[in-house]
Write a protein that holds these residues in place. Structure first.
Motif, short mmCIF file in Angstrom:
data_model
loop_
_atom_site.label_atom_id
_atom_site.label_comp_id
_atom_site.label_asym_id
_atom_site.label_seq_id
_atom_site.Cartn_x
_atom_site.Cartn_y
_atom_site.Cartn_z
N VAL A 72 0.86 -1.20 0.00
CA VAL A 72 0.00 0.00 0.00
C VAL A 72 0.89 1.24 0.00
CG1 VAL A 72 -1.81 1.28 1.18
CG2 VAL A 72 -1.79 -1.23 1.28
N ASP A 73 0.95 1.94 -1.12
CA ASP A 73 1.78 3.14 -1.27
C ASP A 73 0.90 4.36 -1.51
OD1 ASP A 73 4.12 1.54 -1.22
OD2 ASP A 73 3.86 1.10 -3.36
N GLY A 129 -6.95 12.40 -7.69
CA GLY A 129 -7.64 11.13 -7.92
C GLY A 129 -7.41 10.59 -9.31
N ALA A 130 -7.38 11.48 -10.30
CA ALA A 130 -7.14 11.05 -11.68
C ALA A 130 -5.79 10.37 -11.83
CB ALA A 130 -7.23 12.25 -12.62
N PHE A 131 -4.80 10.85 -11.07
CA PHE A 131 -3.44 10.33 -11.20
C PHE A 131 -3.08 9.31 -10.12
CE2 PHE A 131 -2.09 14.55 -13.38
CZ PHE A 131 -2.64 14.10 -14.58
N ALA A 132 -4.05 8.86 -9.33
CA ALA A 132 -3.77 7.89 -8.27
C ALA A 132 -3.30 6.57 -8.87
CB ALA A 132 -5.02 7.66 -7.43
N ALA A 133 -2.28 5.98 -8.23
CA ALA A 133 -1.71 4.72 -8.73
C ALA A 133 -2.37 3.50 -8.10
CB ALA A 133 -0.21 4.69 -8.46
N ASN A 134 -3.19 3.71 -7.07
CA ASN A 134 -3.78 2.58 -6.36
C ASN A 134 -5.05 3.02 -5.66
OD1 ASN A 134 -2.94 3.73 -3.71
ND2 ASN A 134 -0.89 3.23 -4.46
N ILE A 190 -7.70 -10.17 0.04
CA ILE A 190 -7.68 -11.15 -1.05
C ILE A 190 -6.39 -11.07 -1.86
CG2 ILE A 190 -8.78 -11.83 -3.23
CD1 ILE A 190 -11.43 -10.76 -2.01
N ALA A 191 -5.98 -9.84 -2.19
CA ALA A 191 -4.86 -9.66 -3.14
C ALA A 191 -3.55 -9.29 -2.48
CB ALA A 191 -5.24 -8.59 -4.17
N GLY A 192 -3.58 -8.80 -1.24
CA GLY A 192 -2.36 -8.38 -0.58
C GLY A 192 -1.79 -7.09 -1.13
N SER A 193 -2.59 -6.38 -1.90
CA SER A 193 -2.16 -5.13 -2.53
C SER A 193 -3.39 -4.33 -2.89
CB SER A 193 -1.33 -5.41 -3.79
OG SER A 193 -1.05 -4.22 -4.50
N THR A 205 -7.03 -14.51 -8.39
CA THR A 205 -6.74 -14.67 -6.95
C THR A 205 -7.37 -15.93 -6.37
OG1 THR A 205 -8.64 -13.28 -6.38
CG2 THR A 205 -6.49 -12.19 -6.58
N GLY A 206 -8.36 -16.49 -7.07
CA GLY A 206 -9.01 -17.70 -6.58
C GLY A 206 -10.07 -17.45 -5.53
#
Length: 486
Positions: A72-73, A129-134, A190-193, A205-206
Motif C-alpha cells: 500500500v503506497d 484522484g485522476a493520477f492515483a496509482a492505487n 484477497i490480493a495483498g495489494s 486470486t481464486g
C-alpha cells in the motif's frame, strides 16, 4: 515500454493547492485574489498536457512518494484513463474560474475568499484522484473532494443550503465510511495489494464468486458520486450551491470522480474478464439502464432549470458506466469518451442557467419565455449543449452515443440499444422545450430589461464551442480510450 518517473503528477496537484493558499493570503486584495485561479488553471492544464505525449505513446508517468503498509503506497501513476479525466478537469477549470469571477461579482456574493479557496482545493483533489496509482491514494483524494466541496454546497448558509449540504455529506461520506472501506479491506485481504493492475488486481486470486460479487457491489455503491440509483439523491440536493459550483463540481469534478472510480474498479481492480466471468456486466447494465431512464423521466417533471440539469446528470453519468459494463471494446471506448463529452456539454448548460439567473433572477423554465431574444449568446450556447446531450451531429454527444450504440450491437445486447434510443428521445423532450420557450415564447409586457454579462457569456460560448469541437475532432479522446481498452 518502461514508465517515466517524474514529479509532474505531484506538481499538477500542488498548483491547485498552492492556488488555494494564495487565495487565502490575498483575501484583502480582491483583484489579485480573483486572478489566482485563472492563472493556476492555465499552469495546471499545461502540466497535464505535457504528460499527454508519453501516455499516448503507451507509457505511464509514475511517482511513488512513500509506503503506508506492505503493498500500500501513496503514489501517482498517469495512464490513459487518468489522462482523460485530468485533461477535462484542468481545461474546464480555466473556463470555470473566469465564469466564477463574473458570477460572484454580478451577485455580490459573500464569502468569496472561502469560495475560491475551496474551489481550487477541489480541483487538486480531482486531479490527484485522476493520477492515483492505487485504491488507497484514490480513496484519499475521493474523500478529500467530498470534504472540501461541502462548504461550497453550503455556501449560501440558509436553511435550504443546510438541508442540501447535509444530504450531500451523508450520502458521500456515509457510503464511503461503510461499504467502501469494507471493499478496500476485502480487496487487500484477497490480493495483498491495492495497486491498479492491467487485467485486474483481483483476477486470478481464486477468491469465491459470492465474495467477489459482494466486493464489486460495495465499490459500485460506495463510490456514491457516480449517482447510480438509489445513491443519487445527493446530486439534486446539492443544486442549492452557487451555479459555478454546480457547473464545475457537479458537471465535471465531483460526479466524474465517481464514474472514474467505478471505471477504475472495472478495468484495473476486477478486470473485464473477471467481470464477465462473474456475470456482473449484464447485471450492472440493467441497473444503470434503470437509472438512465428513470432520471430522464424525473428531469421531464422539473420546472427549475438547475434541477432538470441535475437529473439529466444522474442519467448521463450512467451512460459512462453502461459503456464499460457492456464489455464490448467499442462500447467501452464510447463510455470513456462520454466522460469528456458530458463534461463539455453539461458545464455549458449550467453556465447558461447561471447566466439567466444573474441577468434576470429567473430559475423556472416556465418564467423564461422570450428570454433567448434578450440573451442570444446564452441561449444559443444552451441550444448547442442540448444538442450534444441528445446526441445530434456534429456535437460530441453524437460521437459517444454512436460508439455506445455500436457497442451494444457488438455485445449482442439489443435491449441496451433500445435504452439508448429511448433515453435520447427523452433527452430531446426535456431539453428542446427550454430553447423553444426562450426563443419563441411570448415575453411578458412588464419584463425587466436584461443583458449579457461578458465575463459570464464568454466562458459559456467557449465551452459550447468545445462541445462541437470534440465532435468534429474526437481523435485525442478516442486514442486515450483505445489505450485503456487495449
Amino acid at each position: 515500454m518502461d514508465p517515466v518517473t517524474s514529479i509532474r503528477p505531484l506538481l499538477a496537484v500542488a498548483v491547485a493547492g498552492l492556488a488555494a493558499l494564495a487565495v487565502l493570503f490575498l483575501k484583502n486584495r480582491e483583484r489579485y485574489r480573483d486572478a489566482v485561479s485563472p492563472v493556476a488553471a492555465v499552469v495546471m492544464f499545461a502540466i497535464v498536457a505535457s504528460m499527454a505525449p508519453a501516455v499516448l505513446a503507451g507509457r505511464t508517468v509514475d511517482l511513488k512518494l512513500f509506503e503506508i503498509l506492505p503493498g500500500v503506497d501513496f503514489a501517482f501513476r498517469v495512464d490513459a484513463l487518468g489522462m482523460v479525466f485530468a485533461t477535462v478537469s484542468s481545461l474546464l477549470w480555466i473556463a470555470a474560474s473566469i465564469y466564477s469571477i463574473g458570477y460572484m461579482r454580478a451577485l455580490n456574493e459573500h464569502a468569496q475568499t472561502r469560495f475560491y479557496a475551496c474551489f481550487a482545493t477541489s480541483l487538486a483533489a480531482a486531479v490527484g484522484g485522476a493520477f492515483a496509482a492505487n485504491l488507497f491514494t484514490l480513496v484519499i483524494f475521493y474523500e478529500a473532494l467530498s470534504l472540501v466541496t461541502y462548504p461550497l454546497v453550503y455556501h449560501h448558509e440558509d436553511e435550504e443550503a443546510w438541508t442540501g449540504s447535509r444530504k450531500y455529506l451523508v450520502y458521500l461520506m456515509g457510503a464511503s465510511k461503510s461499504v467502501l472501506l469494507a471493499a478496500l479491506a476485502l480487496t487487500y485481504s484477497i490480493a495483498g495489494s491495492l495497486d491498479f493492475t492491467p487485467g485486474g488486481l483481483l483476477a486470478g486470486t481464486g477468491a469465491s464468486a459470492p465474495l467477489l460479487t459482494a466486493v464489486y457491489f460495495c465499490y459500485l455503491f460506495g463510490f456514491a458520486k457516480s449517482a447510480v440509483m438509489p445513491m443519487h439523491a445527493w446530486l439534486p440536493a446539492a443544486m442549492v450551491a452557487p451555479t459555478p459550483v454546480s457547473a464545475l463540481l457537479h458537471a465535471v469534478a465531483v460526479v466524474k470522480m465517481g464514474v472514474f472510480c467505478v471505471l477504475r474498479v472495472i478495468f484495473d481492480v476486477f478486470g473485464t474478464g473477471l467481470v464477465a466471468a462473474l456475470g456482473l456486466g449484464v447485471a450492472t447494465a440493467y441497473l444503470v439502464s434503470f437509472t438512465i431512464l428513470t432520471a430522464s423521466i424525473y428531469a421531464l417533471t422539473r420546472d427549475d432549470l438547475k434541477a432538470r440539469l441535475a437529473y439529466s446528470t444522474v442519467s448521463q453519468l450512467s451512460y459512462i458506466v453502461l459503456g464499460a459494463v457492456l464489455l464490448s471494446p467499442v462500447a467501452m471506448v464510447g463510455g470513456i469518451i462520454h466522460i469528456a463529452v458530458h463534461a463539455f456539454s453539461k458545464i455549458t448548460l449550467f453556465f447558461c442557467a447561471g447566466s439567466i439567473y444573474c441577468a434576470s433572477g429567473k430559475r423556472n423554465i416556465s418564467d423564461m419565455a422570450g428570454i433567448g431574444r434578450r440573451l442570444p449568446w446564452t441561449m444559443g450556447a444552451f441550444f448547442v449543449g442540448s444538442l450534444s446531450m441528445i446526441g445530434i451531429p456534429p456535437t460530441g454527444g453524437f460521437v459517444s452515443k454512436w460508439y455506445l450504440a455500436l457497442g451494444s450491437v457488438e455485445a449482442g445486447e439489443v435491449a441496451f440499444l433500445v435504452v439508448l434510443l429511448v433515453s435520447s428521445v427523452l433527452n430531446a423532450a426535456y431539453f428542446l422545450p427550454v430553447s423553444y420557450v426562450a426563443f419563441f415564447g411570448a415575453e411578458p409586457d412588464n419584463a425587466a430589461p436584461v443583458r449579457e454579462i461578458p465575463m459570464i457569456a464568454i466562458p459559456l460560448v467557449a465551452t459550447a464551442i468545445l462541445s462541437v469541437a470534440v465532435g468534429l475532432f474526437p481523435g485525442y479522446f478516442i486514442a486515450l480510450a483505445e489505450r485503456v481498452v487495449g
